[in-house]
Write a protein that holds these residues in place. Sequence first.
Motif, PDB file in Angstrom:
ATOM      1  N   ARG A  97       1.155  -1.166   0.286  1.00 37.51           N
ATOM      2  CA  ARG A  97      -0.436   0.239   0.127  1.00 37.51           C
ATOM      3  C   ARG A  97       0.516   1.166   0.311  1.00 37.51           C
ATOM      4  O   ARG A  97       0.248   1.943  -1.045  1.00 37.51           O
ATOM      5  CB  ARG A  97      -0.985  -0.031   1.540  1.00 37.51           C
ATOM      6  N   ASP A  98       1.804   1.344   0.329  1.00 37.90           N
ATOM      7  CA  ASP A  98       2.809   2.547   0.969  1.00 37.90           C
ATOM      8  C   ASP A  98       3.539   2.774  -0.183  1.00 37.90           C
ATOM      9  O   ASP A  98       4.146   3.010  -0.649  1.00 37.90           O
ATOM     10  CB  ASP A  98       4.251   1.919   2.152  1.00 37.90           C
ATOM     11  N   SER A 101       1.011   4.183  -2.916  1.00 40.08           N
ATOM     12  CA  SER A 101       0.827   5.674  -2.290  1.00 40.08           C
ATOM     13  C   SER A 101       1.890   5.978  -2.642  1.00 40.08           C
ATOM     14  O   SER A 101       1.940   7.678  -3.256  1.00 40.08           O
ATOM     15  CB  SER A 101       0.538   5.433  -0.723  1.00 40.08           C
ATOM     16  N   SER A 104       1.602   6.858  -6.526  1.00 32.85           N
ATOM     17  CA  SER A 104       0.355   7.684  -6.628  1.00 32.85           C
ATOM     18  C   SER A 104       0.498   9.053  -6.750  1.00 32.85           C
ATOM     19  O   SER A 104       0.361  10.136  -7.398  1.00 32.85           O
ATOM     20  CB  SER A 104      -0.595   6.797  -5.776  1.00 32.85           C
ATOM     21  N   THR A 105       1.104   9.270  -4.992  1.00 29.19           N
ATOM     22  CA  THR A 105       2.157  10.848  -5.180  1.00 29.19           C
ATOM     23  C   THR A 105       2.623  11.525  -5.854  1.00 29.19           C
ATOM     24  O   THR A 105       2.511  12.263  -6.563  1.00 29.19           O
ATOM     25  CB  THR A 105       2.387  10.738  -3.590  1.00 29.19           C
TER      26      THR A 105
END
Length: 120
Positions: A97-98, A101, A104-105
């Motif tokens: 997930r990190d 993320s 995505s960021t």
Amino acid sequence: MTKKIYDLAFALHQALEEHQDVILLKDLEAKLNTDAEVTKLYERCESLQLRINSLLEYLDVESSEVKALRKELSSAKYALDINPLVKAYNEKYKKVRDIYSYVSTKLFDDFCESKGCKCL
């Protein structure tokens, strides 16, 4: 230009799918889905949750029956959460997930504001 963006997006997708943590997460998920103990614990939690939901249709959340089932559900969820396979899955899930993320960021941070996406 569109083809280049598509090719880059596909390459990113492939890189993510081939990432060691993503591969391990998929392996753990497959093991979770076939593990008899995990299945039994999960079904127990689901059964208790359904019973609680049914009781809440006509009983108050603070009724003794609902409280007893909530306590039992809490114990069942704890047993599921401390299962070694579930613990390993959850730890790997957080890592993956990190990663997603972060990607995505990096991709969308310039387009988004704190209140939402600029492109909408």
